[in-house]
Design an enzyme around this catalytic site. Structure first.
Site, PDB file in Angstrom:
ATOM      1  CD1 TRP A 101       1.620   0.131   6.764  1.00 38.66           C
ATOM      2  CD2 TRP A 101       2.187   2.181   6.004  1.00 38.66           C
ATOM      3  NE1 TRP A 101       2.534  -0.021   5.746  1.00 38.66           N
ATOM      4  CE2 TRP A 101       2.896   1.207   5.268  1.00 38.66           C
ATOM      5  CE3 TRP A 101       2.381   3.524   5.715  1.00 38.66           C
ATOM      6  CZ2 TRP A 101       3.786   1.548   4.240  1.00 38.66           C
ATOM      7  CZ3 TRP A 101       3.266   3.867   4.696  1.00 38.66           C
ATOM      8  CH2 TRP A 101       3.957   2.884   3.975  1.00 38.66           C
ATOM      9  CG  ASP A 159      -4.476   3.469   5.477  1.00 37.70           C
ATOM     10  OD1 ASP A 159      -4.758   2.882   4.407  1.00 37.70           O
ATOM     11  OD2 ASP A 159      -3.292   3.659   5.859  1.00 37.70           O
ATOM     12  CE  LYS A 183       0.670  -1.835   0.632  1.00 38.05           C
ATOM     13  NZ  LYS A 183       0.728  -0.715   1.546  1.00 38.05           N
TER      14      LYS A 183
HETATM   15  C1  LIG Z   1       1.105   0.418   1.938  1.00 38.68           C
HETATM   16  C2  LIG Z   1       0.320   1.195   2.915  1.00 38.68           C
HETATM   17  C3  LIG Z   1       0.296   2.595   2.898  1.00 38.68           C
HETATM   18  C4  LIG Z   1       1.153   3.412   1.949  1.00 38.68           C
HETATM   19  O1  LIG Z   1       0.677   3.354   0.663  1.00 38.68           O
HETATM   20  P1  LIG Z   1       1.358   4.194  -0.512  1.00 38.68           P
HETATM   21  O2  LIG Z   1       0.374   4.024  -1.617  1.00 38.68           O
HETATM   22  O3  LIG Z   1       2.685   3.576  -0.770  1.00 38.68           O
HETATM   23  O4  LIG Z   1       1.494   5.595  -0.072  1.00 38.68           O
HETATM   24  C5  LIG Z   1      -0.501   3.244   3.812  1.00 38.68           C
HETATM   25  N1  LIG Z   1      -1.244   2.562   4.691  1.00 38.68           N
HETATM   26  C6  LIG Z   1      -1.238   1.221   4.744  1.00 38.68           C
HETATM   27  C7  LIG Z   1      -2.094   0.523   5.747  1.00 38.68           C
HETATM   28  C8  LIG Z   1      -0.452   0.498   3.858  1.00 38.68           C
HETATM   29  O5  LIG Z   1      -0.456  -0.846   3.901  1.00 38.68           O
END
Ligand SMILES: *Cc1c(COP(=O)(O)O)cnc(C)c1O
Length: 348
Positions: A101, A159, A183
Site C-alpha cells: 500500500w 496512511d 476496515k
Molecule cells: C485498504 C487500504 C488502502 C486502500 O483503501 P481504499 O479505501 O480501498 O482506497 C490504502 N492503504 C492501506 C494501508 C489499506 O489497508
C-alpha cells in the site's frame, strides 16, 4: 452457524452496529425518511454528521487545530490529494516504503509532475527540508506495524487505513492522518482525513472534492457527502465509545493477537516470521509453507464458519484480520480449527 468474517477489507462490523442500522433504516430519527434518502442540507443530517465528527474527536483526542474531513474516494484518492494539498506540485516529499500500500502511495505521488518524491526504507534515511514524510502505520498485506514513532525531523503524514482506532497514536505527532472507512470505521466509500489546519491553503486549481481547505470550510459538503458512510461510521464511533474507547479496544486487540500469535509460534505447522515488535495486531499473516495445505486449511476454516482467511494474492498463505469488531469468540474458534487441522495433518 455463526460466521466470523476475517476479511482484510471491507472488514467485520460489530453486531450492535448492524442491528441499529437495520432498526433505523426505514425511518431515521422518526422522520419517516430513511438515512438513505435524507437531504445533506437538512438539520437531521447536519446534526448526525456533527455528532460523528465530535465522537471521533473524542476517541482520538483531536483538537480544533485539526480538521476532520469525511471524503469520497477512499484512501486511494488521498494518495493523490495528500501531495496536491500539502506539497502542491513544487514540493519535496519522502515516502517510507515498507509495503504494497505504501508503494501505491509512492506511485500516486510520482504521477504529480514537478513534485520531488524520495523513497526510503528506514526512518533514519529521512531527508531534510521535507513538506512531509509519508508512512503507513500498518501494512495490511504484509502484517507489519509501526507501533511507535521514532524522533524524525519532518512533518509526518500517515496512511492509517488498517489500524486507525485499533491502537493509540497521538494525533499531535502527525500533520495528517487518513484512512479508508471500510476496515475499522464502517463501510466502503469514504475516507476520513484528519489534517492540521495550519497546513491547509485554498487549492482552487483542484476539484472541490479534492481541496482539503474547501472541504474544511464547507464541513465536508461542497457536494453531496457520503451520507450513509458517515452515518455508519458514527454508529461505529458510538459503539467504540460505549466499550471504553481506543485504550480498551487496544487491550482486547493485544489479547486477541497474542492468542493467535502464540498458537502460530507453538504450532509445528503454521508459521509467521515477522519480528515480534513489528507484528500487526489487526492483520495476522501465517502459512504452512505449502500452497496445497494452505488451501485445504482455508476450506476447512470456511466450513467451520471462518470466512475470508485467504492471504493476499501477492503473499499467498493465510491472513486473519482482527479488526476492532472481531469478537474474541472468533479468534478462539480459529485457534480450535487450526489445532484440529494440525493434528489431522501431522507430518510423518
Ligand atoms: C485498504 C487500504 C488502502 C486502500 O483503501 P481504499 O479505501 O480501498 O482506497 C490504502 N492503504 C492501506 C494501508 C489499506 O489497508
Amino acid at each position: 452457524m455463526t460466521v466470523y468474517n476475517f476479511s482484510a477489507g471491507p472488514g467485520v462490523l460489530a453486531q450492535p452496529v448492524k442491528e441499529q442500522i437495520q432498526s433505523e433504516l426505514m425511518s431515521f430519527q422518526g422522520s419517516g425518511m430513511s438515512v438513505l434518502e435524507i437531504s445533506h442540507r437538512s438539520s437531521l443530517y447536519m446534526e448526525m454528521a456533527a455528532e460523528a465528527e465530535a465522537d471521533l474527536r473524542d476517541l482520538m483526542e483531536i483538537s480544533d487545530e485539526y480538521a476532520v474531513l469525511f471524503l469520497p474516494g477512499g484512501a486511494t484518492l488521498q494518495f493523490t490529494n495528500i501531495p496536491l494539498n500539502l506539497a502542491r506540485t513544487t514540493g519535496h516529499v519522502a515516502y517510507l516504503n515498507q509495503g504494497h500500500w505504501a508503494q501505491k502511495a509512492v506511485d500516486a505521488a510520482n504521477k504529480i509532475q514537478g513534485l520531488q518524491v524520495d523513497e526510503i526504507k528506514q526512518f533514519d534515511q529521512t531527508p531534510t527540508g521535507l513538506d512531509y514524510l509519508h508512512i503507513t502505520t500498518n501494512n495490511t498485506i504484509e502484517g507489519t506495524t509501526i507501533h511507535s514513532l521514532p524522533d524524525v525531523k519532518a512533518p509526518i503524514v500517515a496512511d492509517m487505513s488498517s489500524n486507525i482506532l485499533a491502537e493509540p497514536y497521538q494525533i499531535n505527532d502527525f500533520d495528517a492522518v487518513y484512512a479508508g472507512a471500510q476496515k475499522n470505521m464502517g463501510v466502503a466509500g469514504m475516507a476520513v482525513v484528519i489534517v492540521k489546519r495550519a497546513r491547509l491553503e485554498n487549492c482552487s486549481e483542484l476539484s472541490d472534492v479534492m481541496n482539503y481547505w474547501l472541504e474544511d470550510q464547507k464541513h465536508s459538503e461542497p457536494n453531496t457527502p457520503p451520507v450513509f458512510c458517515i452515518y455508519a461510521a458514527g454508529k461505529v464511533f458510538k459503539w467504540l465509545k460505549s466499550l471504553g474507547g481506543v485504550d480498551t479496544i487496544y487491550q482486547q486487540n493485544k489479547e486477541q493477537a497474542a492468542m493467535l500469535y502464540d498458537e502460530i509460534d507453538n504450532s509445528g505447522l503454521f508459521k509467521n516470521d515477522i519480528p515480534t515488535d513489528q507484528r500487526s495486531l489487526t492483520n495476522i499473516v501465517f502459512t504452512t509453507n505449502d500452497d496445497q495445505l494452505n488451501s485445504q486449511f482455508i476450506s476447512a476454516a470456511a466450513e467451520a464458519g471462518l470466512t475470508n482467511l485467504k492471504g493476499h494474492r501477492l503473499l499467498g498463505g493465510m491472513r486473519a484480520s482482527l479488526y476492532n469488531a472481531m469478537p474474541t469468540a472468533g479468534v478462539t474458534k480459529l485457534i480450535e480449527v487450526m489445532q484440529k487441522f494440525e493434528s489431522d495433518h501431522k507430518k510423518g
